[in-house]
Design a protein around this motif. Structure first.
Motif, PDB file in Angstrom:
ATOM      1  N   HIS A   4       0.853  -1.181   0.000  1.00  0.00           N
ATOM      2  CA  HIS A   4       0.000   0.000   0.000  1.00  0.00           C
ATOM      3  C   HIS A   4       0.892   1.234   0.000  1.00  0.00           C
ATOM      4  O   HIS A   4       0.874   2.027   0.937  1.00  0.00           O
ATOM      5  CB  HIS A   4      -0.921  -0.011   1.218  1.00  0.00           C
ATOM      6  N   LEU A   5       1.686   1.347  -1.066  1.00  0.00           N
ATOM      7  CA  LEU A   5       2.613   2.468  -1.172  1.00  0.00           C
ATOM      8  C   LEU A   5       2.095   3.481  -2.177  1.00  0.00           C
ATOM      9  O   LEU A   5       1.422   3.135  -3.144  1.00  0.00           O
ATOM     10  CB  LEU A   5       3.998   1.975  -1.617  1.00  0.00           C
ATOM     11  N   GLU A   6       2.429   4.715  -1.939  1.00  0.00           N
ATOM     12  CA  GLU A   6       2.110   5.774  -2.890  1.00  0.00           C
ATOM     13  C   GLU A   6       3.333   6.681  -3.005  1.00  0.00           C
ATOM     14  O   GLU A   6       4.186   6.704  -2.128  1.00  0.00           O
ATOM     15  CB  GLU A   6       0.889   6.574  -2.452  1.00  0.00           C
ATOM     16  N   ARG A   7       3.415   7.403  -4.089  1.00  0.00           N
ATOM     17  CA  ARG A   7       4.535   8.324  -4.290  1.00  0.00           C
ATOM     18  C   ARG A   7       4.421   9.498  -3.324  1.00  0.00           C
ATOM     19  O   ARG A   7       3.331   9.982  -3.033  1.00  0.00           O
ATOM     20  CB  ARG A   7       4.547   8.860  -5.708  1.00  0.00           C
ATOM     21  N   ILE A   8       5.581   9.929  -2.832  1.00  0.00           N
ATOM     22  CA  ILE A   8       5.629  11.108  -1.979  1.00  0.00           C
ATOM     23  C   ILE A   8       5.430  12.315  -2.877  1.00  0.00           C
ATOM     24  O   ILE A   8       6.134  12.481  -3.874  1.00  0.00           O
ATOM     25  CB  ILE A   8       6.982  11.215  -1.250  1.00  0.00           C
ATOM     26  N   THR A   9       4.457  13.138  -2.549  1.00  0.00           N
ATOM     27  CA  THR A   9       4.177  14.312  -3.377  1.00  0.00           C
ATOM     28  C   THR A   9       4.038  15.559  -2.514  1.00  0.00           C
ATOM     29  O   THR A   9       3.715  15.489  -1.331  1.00  0.00           O
ATOM     30  CB  THR A   9       2.877  14.142  -4.179  1.00  0.00           C
ATOM     31  N   ARG A  10       4.328  16.642  -3.128  1.00  0.00           N
ATOM     32  CA  ARG A  10       4.134  17.953  -2.528  1.00  0.00           C
ATOM     33  C   ARG A  10       3.737  18.858  -3.678  1.00  0.00           C
ATOM     34  O   ARG A  10       4.273  18.725  -4.767  1.00  0.00           O
ATOM     35  CB  ARG A  10       5.436  18.433  -1.883  1.00  0.00           C
ATOM     36  N   SER A  11       2.833  19.767  -3.490  1.00  0.00           N
ATOM     37  CA  SER A  11       2.318  20.568  -4.601  1.00  0.00           C
ATOM     38  C   SER A  11       3.440  21.229  -5.396  1.00  0.00           C
ATOM     39  O   SER A  11       4.303  21.905  -4.848  1.00  0.00           O
ATOM     40  CB  SER A  11       1.337  21.629  -4.095  1.00  0.00           C
ATOM     41  N   GLY A  12       3.438  20.948  -6.687  1.00  0.00           N
ATOM     42  CA  GLY A  12       4.396  21.555  -7.600  1.00  0.00           C
ATOM     43  C   GLY A  12       5.779  20.934  -7.611  1.00  0.00           C
ATOM     44  O   GLY A  12       6.639  21.350  -8.366  1.00  0.00           O
ATOM     45  N   GLU A  13       6.043  19.926  -6.784  1.00  0.00           N
ATOM     46  CA  GLU A  13       7.371  19.314  -6.733  1.00  0.00           C
ATOM     47  C   GLU A  13       7.314  17.878  -7.243  1.00  0.00           C
ATOM     48  O   GLU A  13       6.360  17.164  -7.013  1.00  0.00           O
ATOM     49  CB  GLU A  13       7.922  19.319  -5.305  1.00  0.00           C
ATOM     50  N   LYS A  14       8.381  17.480  -7.929  1.00  0.00           N
ATOM     51  CA  LYS A  14       8.490  16.116  -8.427  1.00  0.00           C
ATOM     52  C   LYS A  14       9.713  15.457  -7.818  1.00  0.00           C
ATOM     53  O   LYS A  14      10.634  16.121  -7.370  1.00  0.00           O
ATOM     54  CB  LYS A  14       8.627  16.117  -9.947  1.00  0.00           C
ATOM     55  N   ASN A  15       9.721  14.133  -7.842  1.00  0.00           N
ATOM     56  CA  ASN A  15      10.871  13.344  -7.385  1.00  0.00           C
ATOM     57  C   ASN A  15      11.323  13.666  -5.958  1.00  0.00           C
ATOM     58  O   ASN A  15      12.492  13.884  -5.704  1.00  0.00           O
ATOM     59  CB  ASN A  15      12.050  13.504  -8.353  1.00  0.00           C
ATOM     60  N   ILE A  16      10.403  13.698  -5.048  1.00  0.00           N
ATOM     61  CA  ILE A  16      10.724  13.923  -3.642  1.00  0.00           C
ATOM     62  C   ILE A  16      11.178  12.590  -3.060  1.00  0.00           C
ATOM     63  O   ILE A  16      10.551  11.558  -3.282  1.00  0.00           O
ATOM     64  CB  ILE A  16       9.501  14.452  -2.875  1.00  0.00           C
ATOM     65  N   HIS A  17      12.278  12.594  -2.314  1.00  0.00           N
ATOM     66  CA  HIS A  17      12.823  11.382  -1.719  1.00  0.00           C
ATOM     67  C   HIS A  17      13.002  11.560  -0.213  1.00  0.00           C
ATOM     68  O   HIS A  17      13.280  12.650   0.259  1.00  0.00           O
ATOM     69  CB  HIS A  17      14.180  11.038  -2.349  1.00  0.00           C
ATOM     70  N   ARG A  18      12.861  10.466   0.511  1.00  0.00           N
ATOM     71  CA  ARG A  18      13.062  10.431   1.959  1.00  0.00           C
ATOM     72  C   ARG A  18      13.932   9.225   2.308  1.00  0.00           C
ATOM     73  O   ARG A  18      14.024   8.271   1.548  1.00  0.00           O
ATOM     74  CB  ARG A  18      11.728  10.290   2.698  1.00  0.00           C
TER      75      ARG A  18
END
Length: 58
Positions: A4-18
């Motif tokens: 149950h994974l989803e991509r990390i997103t933030r408005s207007g930003e792509k390729n966010i990594h943690r």
């Protein structure tokens, strides 16, 4: 186990990594762009996701 994974997103930003929580505990630096939909923890697909959700001490 279905992940149950989803991509990390933030408005207007792509390729966010943690940092991956399970890898970090073992002294390994691994980045991921996925986060668990339910617990909001950054995890790798497959191995780390399974370990985190099935073991008390990973």
């Amino acid at each position: 186990m279905k992940t149950h994974l989803e991509r990390i997103t933030r408005s207007g930003e792509k390729n966010i990594h943690r940092n991956v929580v399970v890898c970090k505990v073992h002294g390994k630096h691994t980045d991921t762009s996925f986060i668990c939909k339910f617990c909001r923890v950054p995890l790798c697909k497959g191995h780390c996701f399974t370990i985190y959700h099935t073991k008390q001490k990973y």
